[in-house]
Each structure stands twice: as C-alpha cells, then as structure tokens.
Design a protein around this motif. Structure first.
Motif, PDB file in Angstrom:
ATOM      1  N   HIS B  26      -8.025  -5.478   6.144  1.00  0.00           N
ATOM      2  CA  HIS B  26      -7.942  -5.034   4.814  1.00  0.00           C
ATOM      3  C   HIS B  26      -6.255  -5.154   4.444  1.00  0.00           C
ATOM      4  O   HIS B  26      -5.783  -4.250   5.073  1.00  0.00           O
ATOM      5  N   PRO B  27      -5.769  -5.839   3.665  1.00  0.00           N
ATOM      6  CA  PRO B  27      -4.192  -6.008   3.450  1.00  0.00           C
ATOM      7  C   PRO B  27      -4.114  -4.647   2.696  1.00  0.00           C
ATOM      8  O   PRO B  27      -4.869  -4.185   1.722  1.00  0.00           O
ATOM      9  N   ARG B  28      -3.047  -3.804   2.816  1.00  0.00           N
ATOM     10  CA  ARG B  28      -2.786  -2.414   2.096  1.00  0.00           C
ATOM     11  C   ARG B  28      -1.228  -2.583   1.992  1.00  0.00           C
ATOM     12  O   ARG B  28      -0.475  -3.089   2.797  1.00  0.00           O
ATOM     13  N   ASP B  29      -0.897  -2.074   0.749  1.00  0.00           N
ATOM     14  CA  ASP B  29       0.610  -2.140   0.287  1.00  0.00           C
ATOM     15  C   ASP B  29       1.494  -3.507   0.388  1.00  0.00           C
ATOM     16  O   ASP B  29       2.416  -3.454   0.973  1.00  0.00           O
ATOM     17  N   SER B  30       0.749  -4.302   0.129  1.00  0.00           N
ATOM     18  CA  SER B  30       1.123  -5.781   0.315  1.00  0.00           C
ATOM     19  C   SER B  30       2.156  -6.420  -0.676  1.00  0.00           C
ATOM     20  O   SER B  30       2.047  -5.894  -1.816  1.00  0.00           O
ATOM     21  N   SER B  60      -8.941 -11.535  -1.446  1.00  0.00           N
ATOM     22  CA  SER B  60      -8.337 -12.151  -2.886  1.00  0.00           C
ATOM     23  C   SER B  60      -8.682 -10.658  -3.652  1.00  0.00           C
ATOM     24  O   SER B  60      -7.817 -10.301  -4.458  1.00  0.00           O
ATOM     25  N   THR B  61      -9.915 -10.191  -3.610  1.00  0.00           N
ATOM     26  CA  THR B  61     -10.120  -8.946  -4.695  1.00  0.00           C
ATOM     27  C   THR B  61      -9.235  -7.843  -4.279  1.00  0.00           C
ATOM     28  O   THR B  61      -8.661  -7.112  -5.040  1.00  0.00           O
ATOM     29  N   GLU B  62      -9.035  -7.465  -3.016  1.00  0.00           N
ATOM     30  CA  GLU B  62      -8.388  -6.451  -2.561  1.00  0.00           C
ATOM     31  C   GLU B  62      -6.759  -6.565  -2.820  1.00  0.00           C
ATOM     32  O   GLU B  62      -6.074  -5.617  -3.049  1.00  0.00           O
ATOM     33  N   LEU B  63      -6.420  -8.002  -2.959  1.00  0.00           N
ATOM     34  CA  LEU B  63      -5.029  -8.226  -3.550  1.00  0.00           C
ATOM     35  C   LEU B  63      -4.696  -8.053  -4.685  1.00  0.00           C
ATOM     36  O   LEU B  63      -3.420  -8.476  -5.383  1.00  0.00           O
ATOM     37  N   GLY B  64      -5.825  -7.984  -5.622  1.00  0.00           N
ATOM     38  CA  GLY B  64      -5.701  -8.206  -7.080  1.00  0.00           C
ATOM     39  C   GLY B  64      -5.614  -9.511  -7.547  1.00  0.00           C
ATOM     40  O   GLY B  64      -5.161  -9.555  -8.510  1.00  0.00           O
TER      41      GLY B  64
END
Lengths: 264, 139
Positions: B26-30, B60-64
């Motif tokens: 999961h990408p975080r604070d990207s 894609s969703t997690e990155l907004g």
C-alpha cells in the motif's frame, strides 16, 4: 569463506556489498557489453513477458528486449542509482533496491528471471543454493525460465589463470585508478579499463597505458568460483531442473525451470 | 517507480509472502510524478493479460486517482476499431489505452512509503526507488 549462515551474511556485507557500494561508478563504466548467452535468452522471451533481473548492477540487461517488462533489483543502492539514470525514460523496466535472499516479489509471478554474475558472491554452499531457490521461486510453473550465470574455476586462458584443482573461494582485487594525468602526446581518449573479471573489460588497455595513474586503490571482493557441474548441482538442490547449460567466456551458465513446472 | 511495478512487488519478509494481505503493497504519504514516455501499444496489449487488475484498482484508489472499472479492459478495448491491423505498428491507441499508459507507465511514486498489509513494515521510496533492504532482526 564463511561457515554458518550468520557468518556468511556479515562476511558478504564486508567483502561484497560494501565493496560494490564503493566501486559502483567505476564498475559500471566497465560494464556495457552484454554477454551473448544473456542477450539470446532475453531476445527469445515472448512479447509481453514479465521478468526479474536479480542483481541487475548498472542495468545493462534492462534494455535488450523492449517487448518485455523487467523489474531489476540490486543490493547496491549506488548501482541502482546508476541504473536508474540510464533507464529513466525506458517504458519497459523498473528498479528497486533489494537483497537477493529477501526479494520483494510475489512467488511464481514471473515468466522469466535472470541472475547474472551474482550467486558466486554468496559465501556458503547453503546460501548459494538458497540464492538459486530464490530465483527459481519467482517463476511461474507454466513456461517459467531462469538464466543463471556464474564465474568459472576453469579459465586457464584468462588473465587470472585459475583452473581445475585450484582454490574455489578467492578474493579478487578491483583496482580503482586514482586521479589521472594525461601524458604529453597523443593519448587517445578511451573508456577506463576496470579490473574487470569477466573478460570484457580489456578493450581499453592500450589507452590506459597512455595515462599515468596516481593513488590507485585496491578493493577485494569475495567470489566462489564454480567448477564444472556445480551450478547444475545447485539448481537441482534448489528444486529446479536444468533445461540447458554451458560454458561461455570463463563463466558457467544454466537455464532452469521449476521441478513441478511444465516442460514448455 | 512506475505504478506497473507494484503489480510485481510484495513484502520482502518471507513469512508474509503466503499471506494475501501482503499484496499489493500500500502506497502511503506518496508524492507522485508523471514521467512521460512514448505510448507503446503492442507492449500494453501484451502485458494486459499479466496484470492483477484488482491490485491495479486498489492502488489507484489508494493514491486518490480516478476510479477504475471493476474488470480489466480487453485487448480490443485498447485499439481504435478502424485501425485494427495485422501489423501492430499500424494500430491506433484508444483513450482507454492512453489512460492505461498514463496510469501504469507514466505515473510514478517519487517519494513515500510502501506498506505491507500483513506485517505493517514500511519500505521507503526515495527519488523514485523503493528500498527493500531489511533491518538485521527481520532477515
């Protein structure tokens, strides 16, 4: 050479990893020519295949076939930075920093994997087999293939002159030339010659002699030189099947698949 | 790091690999960046069947980024019907192909973290390169 796994790990940290970090830039400048067996293997992969290059160094194999996607990894942050500079705008590859015994890839997700001049840096028999297994377990059962390439003990015609019966665990010097001053005259500008082990670093020898080097620095890297049949043995120990193998320019190579994979 | 890469990455810790929660990371604070490259339609068509589409959607969703359809596009969806040809080079990409190219190959994580959903370990991404070296006690 180390005896236990923990010793092996710290031994390699000192005698392999830290050396590559220090010599990364010079090393990379001597690594530009792909080996024919590796080139052939990459070109034979089907279009759209997904691959892993485990120990990709400066990334010289990432751009051979632009119809496949390759995730390259290397233990050396500095080598990965160099690889990234070279491949920034390449669509078909990506780079990460990772250890080859703790790879960040899902199991059995790749159509192919290559590990070129990497596994000979592991310092115990068990760690070498583990490194081969780590490459093999990336492969899909159906059609997955790995190419593994290691330095050979039998290379009596090379500059090093090792051969059958010699010590297999060796420290190999890498001479990094110090500041250079050109001699007066018509010294041609050429690629710097690394103290390259695999036989393709020789081209610039003459130019090198026209340059006076000062403050050379020598680094020692650990290698396990593979004797005939040893790579095939390691592949089988690691749960693989050798599909094809051979000798190319001072190196042993093997193409392998998973034991329970199909023969396609 | 191209988002396509995340389709082929998981946690480097061995015990996580068997767990479905470790994929995708999961990408975080990207911090994202676009690195433009020429679209390569034959390449897109060929890698399409190798994508784990659910993972692409999740990331894609997690990155907004805009929401993606529930099912992956087909190879036909990528080619303008009027241009369909034996010769790949003659084919013209659709908007779907262009969007996919932008998402998977041009959208890159420049800085941030990748987090394992199984063990919560965080891997740093710096200057577009993710670092998966583990501290000694996790090897």
């Amino acid at each position: 050479m180390a005896e236990t796994d923990a010793q092996g790990q710290s031994y390699e940290a000192q005698h392999v990893h830290s050396v590559y970090e220090e010599i990364a830039s010079h090393f990379s400048s001597t690594r530009y020519k792909p080996w024919p067996i590796v080139e052939r293997f990459l070109e034979e992969r089907p279009d759209g295949a997904i691959g892993a290059d485990v120990g990709c160094g400066n990334g010289k194999y990432l751009s051979i076939n632009d119809k496949v996607f390759i995730v390259g990894s290397d233990r050396s942050t500095n080598l990965v930075s160099i690889a990234k500079q070279h491949h920034q705008h390449l669509n078909t590859s990506s780079l990460v920093v990772a250890d080859n015994l703790s790879l960040p890839h899902p199991l059995h997700a790749f159509d192919f994997a290559i590990s070129i001049a990497v596994i000979h840096h592991l310092s115990t028999p068990a760690r070498r087999v583990e490194a081969v297994a780590a490459v093999l377990e990336l492969l899909k059962g159906a059609g997955g293939r790995a190419l593994i390439y290691v330095w050979a003990l039998e290379q009596k015609d090379s500059r090093r002159g090792w051969d059958e019966g010699h010590e297999q665990d060796v420290m190999v010097p890498w001479v990094m030339k110090g500041k250079k001053e050109k001699k007066t005259g018509s010294a041609k500008k050429g690629r710097r010659k690394g103290d390259g082990e695999e036989g393709y670093g020789e081209a610039a020898k003459e130019e090198e002699q026209a340059v006076a080097a000062v403050q050379d620095k020598t680094f020692l890297r650990y290698y396990h030189l593979y004797r005939k049949g040893e790579l095939e043995h390691d592949v089988e120990e690691a749960g693989g099947v050798v599909v094809e193998s051979g000798y190319e320019k001072d190196n042993w190579w093997a193409i392998a698949r998973l034991k329970d994979g199909d023969g396609r | 790091m191209k988002l396509l890469t995340l389709n082929f990455l998981t946690c480097a810790i061995k015990t996580c690999k068997g767990s479905p929660a470790s994929f995708p990371l999961h990408p975080r604070d990207s911090e994202l960046e676009i690195i433009e490259t020429d679209i390569n339609l034959p390449f897109l068509k060929n890698i399409l069947p190798r994508l784990t589409w659910d993972a692409v959607r999740t990331i894609s969703t997690e990155l907004g980024l805009p929401e993606l359809p529930a099912t992956a596009p087909t190879r036909e969806d990528l080619v303008e019907p009027s241009s369909t040809s034996e010769d790949d080079a003659e084919e013209v990409p659709t908007q779907v192909a262009k969007d996919l190219h932008r998402l998977l190959l041009e959208t890159c994580v420049k800085e941030g973290k990748l987090v394992c959903g199984c063990c919560e370990h965080e891997y740093q991404v710096k200057e577009g390169v993710a670092n998966f070296l583990l501290p000694g006690h996790l090897v």
